[in-house]
Motif scaffolding. Sequence first.
Motif, PDB file in Angstrom:
ATOM      1  N   ILE A  99     -14.519  11.581  37.128  1.00 16.11           N
ATOM      2  CA  ILE A  99     -13.310  11.709  37.938  1.00 16.11           C
ATOM      3  C   ILE A  99     -12.600  12.973  37.471  1.00 16.11           C
ATOM      4  N   ASP A 100     -12.397  13.920  38.378  1.00 17.88           N
ATOM      5  CA  ASP A 100     -11.867  15.223  37.984  1.00 17.88           C
ATOM      6  C   ASP A 100     -10.786  15.678  38.961  1.00 17.88           C
ATOM      7  N   GLU A 101     -10.490  16.959  38.934  1.00 16.34           N
ATOM      8  CA  GLU A 101      -9.398  17.480  39.755  1.00 16.34           C
ATOM      9  C   GLU A 101      -9.677  17.350  41.251  1.00 16.34           C
ATOM     10  N   THR A 102     -10.938  17.226  41.651  1.00 19.95           N
ATOM     11  CA  THR A 102     -11.238  17.073  43.084  1.00 19.95           C
ATOM     12  C   THR A 102     -10.745  15.734  43.620  1.00 19.95           C
ATOM     13  N   HIS A 103     -10.485  14.779  42.730  1.00 20.68           N
ATOM     14  CA  HIS A 103      -9.978  13.466  43.134  1.00 20.68           C
ATOM     15  C   HIS A 103      -8.457  13.352  42.968  1.00 20.68           C
ATOM     16  N   ASP A 104      -7.820  14.402  42.510  1.00 21.89           N
ATOM     17  CA  ASP A 104      -6.391  14.367  42.227  1.00 21.89           C
ATOM     18  C   ASP A 104      -5.615  13.948  43.477  1.00 21.89           C
ATOM     19  N   SER A 148      -4.619  18.909  59.094  1.00 25.95           N
ATOM     20  CA  SER A 148      -5.010  17.573  59.537  1.00 25.95           C
ATOM     21  C   SER A 148      -5.666  16.753  58.438  1.00 25.95           C
ATOM     22  N   ALA A 149      -6.080  17.402  57.352  1.00 31.88           N
ATOM     23  CA  ALA A 149      -6.720  16.670  56.250  1.00 31.88           C
ATOM     24  C   ALA A 149      -5.704  15.867  55.450  1.00 31.88           C
ATOM     25  N   ASN A 150      -4.484  16.317  55.408  1.00 34.16           N
ATOM     26  CA  ASN A 150      -3.470  15.685  54.565  1.00 34.16           C
ATOM     27  C   ASN A 150      -2.980  14.398  55.227  1.00 34.16           C
ATOM     28  N   GLY A 151      -3.328  13.287  54.621  1.00 35.09           N
ATOM     29  CA  GLY A 151      -3.018  11.992  55.200  1.00 35.09           C
ATOM     30  C   GLY A 151      -4.066  11.490  56.174  1.00 35.09           C
ATOM     31  N   HIS A 152      -5.174  12.201  56.335  1.00 40.09           N
ATOM     32  CA  HIS A 152      -6.216  11.748  57.247  1.00 40.09           C
ATOM     33  C   HIS A 152      -6.823  10.444  56.728  1.00 40.09           C
ATOM     34  N   PRO A 153      -7.043   9.444  57.603  1.00 45.21           N
ATOM     35  CA  PRO A 153      -7.528   8.145  57.119  1.00 45.21           C
ATOM     36  C   PRO A 153      -8.946   8.165  56.590  1.00 45.21           C
ATOM     37  N   ASP A 154      -9.745   9.132  57.005  1.00 49.26           N
ATOM     38  CA  ASP A 154     -11.137   9.201  56.556  1.00 49.26           C
ATOM     39  C   ASP A 154     -11.446  10.423  55.718  1.00 49.26           C
ATOM     40  N   PHE A 155     -10.982  11.586  56.153  1.00 52.82           N
ATOM     41  CA  PHE A 155     -11.478  12.842  55.593  1.00 52.82           C
ATOM     42  C   PHE A 155     -10.390  13.718  54.972  1.00 52.82           C
ATOM     43  N   PRO A 156      -9.657  13.199  53.992  1.00 51.11           N
ATOM     44  CA  PRO A 156      -8.769  14.077  53.228  1.00 51.11           C
ATOM     45  C   PRO A 156      -9.603  14.975  52.326  1.00 51.11           C
ATOM     46  N   ILE A 157      -8.968  15.888  51.634  1.00 45.03           N
ATOM     47  CA  ILE A 157      -9.718  16.805  50.774  1.00 45.03           C
ATOM     48  C   ILE A 157     -10.402  16.075  49.617  1.00 45.03           C
ATOM     49  N   GLN A 158      -9.984  14.875  49.313  1.00 41.79           N
ATOM     50  CA  GLN A 158     -10.618  14.106  48.239  1.00 41.79           C
ATOM     51  C   GLN A 158     -11.973  13.539  48.656  1.00 41.79           C
ATOM     52  N   ASN A 159     -12.345  13.652  49.925  1.00 40.79           N
ATOM     53  CA  ASN A 159     -13.617  13.104  50.383  1.00 40.79           C
ATOM     54  C   ASN A 159     -14.710  14.179  50.440  1.00 40.79           C
ATOM     55  N   LEU A 160     -14.639  15.081  51.417  1.00 37.98           N
ATOM     56  CA  LEU A 160     -15.606  16.162  51.605  1.00 37.98           C
ATOM     57  C   LEU A 160     -17.029  15.647  51.854  1.00 37.98           C
ATOM     58  N   PRO A 161     -17.209  14.781  52.863  1.00 35.32           N
ATOM     59  CA  PRO A 161     -18.541  14.263  53.154  1.00 35.32           C
ATOM     60  C   PRO A 161     -19.429  15.308  53.822  1.00 35.32           C
ATOM     61  N   LEU A 162     -20.722  15.135  53.682  1.00 33.45           N
ATOM     62  CA  LEU A 162     -21.705  16.095  54.177  1.00 33.45           C
ATOM     63  C   LEU A 162     -22.371  15.568  55.443  1.00 33.45           C
ATOM     64  N   GLY A 163     -22.672  16.473  56.369  1.00 37.07           N
ATOM     65  CA  GLY A 163     -23.356  16.087  57.589  1.00 37.07           C
ATOM     66  C   GLY A 163     -24.019  17.284  58.246  1.00 37.07           C
ATOM     67  N   VAL A 199      -6.399   8.581  46.461  1.00 38.15           N
ATOM     68  CA  VAL A 199      -6.289   8.703  47.907  1.00 38.15           C
ATOM     69  C   VAL A 199      -7.470   7.979  48.550  1.00 38.15           C
ATOM     70  N   PRO A 200      -7.238   7.061  49.495  1.00 36.81           N
ATOM     71  CA  PRO A 200      -8.353   6.390  50.174  1.00 36.81           C
ATOM     72  C   PRO A 200      -9.216   7.396  50.930  1.00 36.81           C
ATOM     73  N   ILE A 201     -10.497   7.112  50.986  1.00 39.60           N
ATOM     74  CA  ILE A 201     -11.411   7.938  51.766  1.00 39.60           C
ATOM     75  C   ILE A 201     -12.237   7.028  52.684  1.00 39.60           C
ATOM     76  N   GLY A 202     -12.670   7.582  53.825  1.00 40.31           N
ATOM     77  CA  GLY A 202     -13.386   6.774  54.805  1.00 40.31           C
ATOM     78  C   GLY A 202     -14.723   7.363  55.184  1.00 40.31           C
ATOM     79  N   PHE A 203     -15.384   6.681  56.117  1.00 42.75           N
ATOM     80  CA  PHE A 203     -16.758   7.005  56.477  1.00 42.75           C
ATOM     81  C   PHE A 203     -16.899   7.570  57.881  1.00 42.75           C
ATOM     82  N   GLY A 204     -15.831   7.567  58.660  1.00 42.76           N
ATOM     83  CA  GLY A 204     -15.969   7.949  60.056  1.00 42.76           C
ATOM     84  C   GLY A 204     -16.526   6.796  60.864  1.00 42.76           C
ATOM     85  N   PRO A 205     -16.805   7.028  62.158  1.00 45.45           N
ATOM     86  CA  PRO A 205     -17.152   5.919  63.051  1.00 45.45           C
ATOM     87  C   PRO A 205     -18.580   5.431  62.870  1.00 45.45           C
ATOM     88  N   CYS A 206     -18.758   4.136  63.078  1.00 44.22           N
ATOM     89  CA  CYS A 206     -20.084   3.539  63.246  1.00 44.22           C
ATOM     90  C   CYS A 206     -19.930   2.593  64.429  1.00 44.22           C
TER      91      CYS A 206
END
Length: 450
Positions: free
Chosen positions: A5-10, A19-34, A415-422
């Motif tokens: 757990i480091d500064e990327t999770h701060d 739009s990332a700030n307060g986003h329910p799925d993709f704040p900067i603490q997530n950064l998912p790949l696709g 900060v909660p992070i999400g997965f996007g739609p399924c």
Amino acid sequence: MALTIDETHDPVRTSWVGSANGHPDFPIQNLPLGIFSPAGGDPRPGVAIGDQILDLRAIAHLLPAILNGSLASPALNALLQHPAADRNALRQSLSCLLSERRYEAGLRAHLHDAGRCRLHLPARIGDYTDFYVGIHHATNIGMLLRPDTPLLPNYKWIPIGYHGRASSIRLSGDAVTRPTGQRRDPERPQPVFGPSTRLDFELELGVWVGEGNMPGQPIAIGEAGRHVAGLCLLNDWSARDFQAWEYQPLGPFLSKNFHTTISPWIVTAEALAPFRVAQAERPAGDPAPLPYLWDEADQASGAFAIDLEVTISTRLMRERDLAPQRLSLSDAGAMYWTAAQMIAHHTVNGCNLESGDLLGTGTLSTSSPLGLGSLMEITRAGQAPVELPGGEVRSFLADGDEIGFTGRARREGFVPIGFGPCRARIAGGADWTPGALSGASRADLLQKSS
């Protein structure tokens, strides 16, 4: 497996992508790949940030040099094959680039509105294995089929699984064609052929394999965690009537291989580091796993704090502009075996996993009736139909029904992070459009998910 757990999770870190700030799925603490295609462009790797997608191929010169060759591909397999340390270096770089204002001017041109992009399967899935590690689901189904012995003797000794069909894994938004096959009704001596009348969903997590292993070289339980590249949401659609007729003696076949829906983004193991929790203790009297399946560190942090929700929206509900109704509120704590135990068992006989392989957890139901992960459980095999807005009832799914999964990792102090739609709709009649949802594009669904 120790994850840093480091500064990327701060939790106070913010992004210049508003739009990332307060986003329910993709704040900067997530950064998912696709993998995505911008309008008029070809598929390439990207990272979700708020309601935008950052083109990784276009900014490869700003990222760790060791990854550059992996970012030219239209699939993430080569990137997933990198050791966890390399993926973490990518995460560190992206977090810096997207949080520090000095990079904004140079990166703005490489951000794309997610609603205008086409998403693709994140990796070429060579193999798919579906496990059965949700103990409450296994018990509930067993009670319906074998009230005297709901769990078979092997369940608490080995992670049960079967090999699924990788070619029919589809992205969120792709319509599900109602499968056709054989079923045997109790009152008939012979099976009948036709569309499934007991179509069901199954609430699961998908485990993406990162580094693979060579044939004949099992992955030790203490090392198995580092082979997990990340997670996604997974709906393993099930034709219960076909399954009841075909599953003995070799297990599911046509009842499972017609469609599996996944969410489009890989939420990385590194992003999930703050949400690793201790595996639930085994009840008194349960057998201790054999040594090849037991690791103290995995037991201390091998589980995930992830909330899972299932909703349904019928054709009539949409026509009347009624909100989707919740069917289940579950969580990942329902796993009797950890992801590392699944991998260790999968490879103990010398089976080789490859980067981009996908493992399903099996249906994740809680012990509460409010957290059941399939209609088979919710309706007690159709005996107790669900009442829906507008006077409708459901024992199993009808044409036009849309099932949606959401998942959010939560833990106090982060900060909660999400997965996007399924999400997918059952095609049939007027709703049927090959490979797409009638009346709702995939981009529409992605926008609605946030």
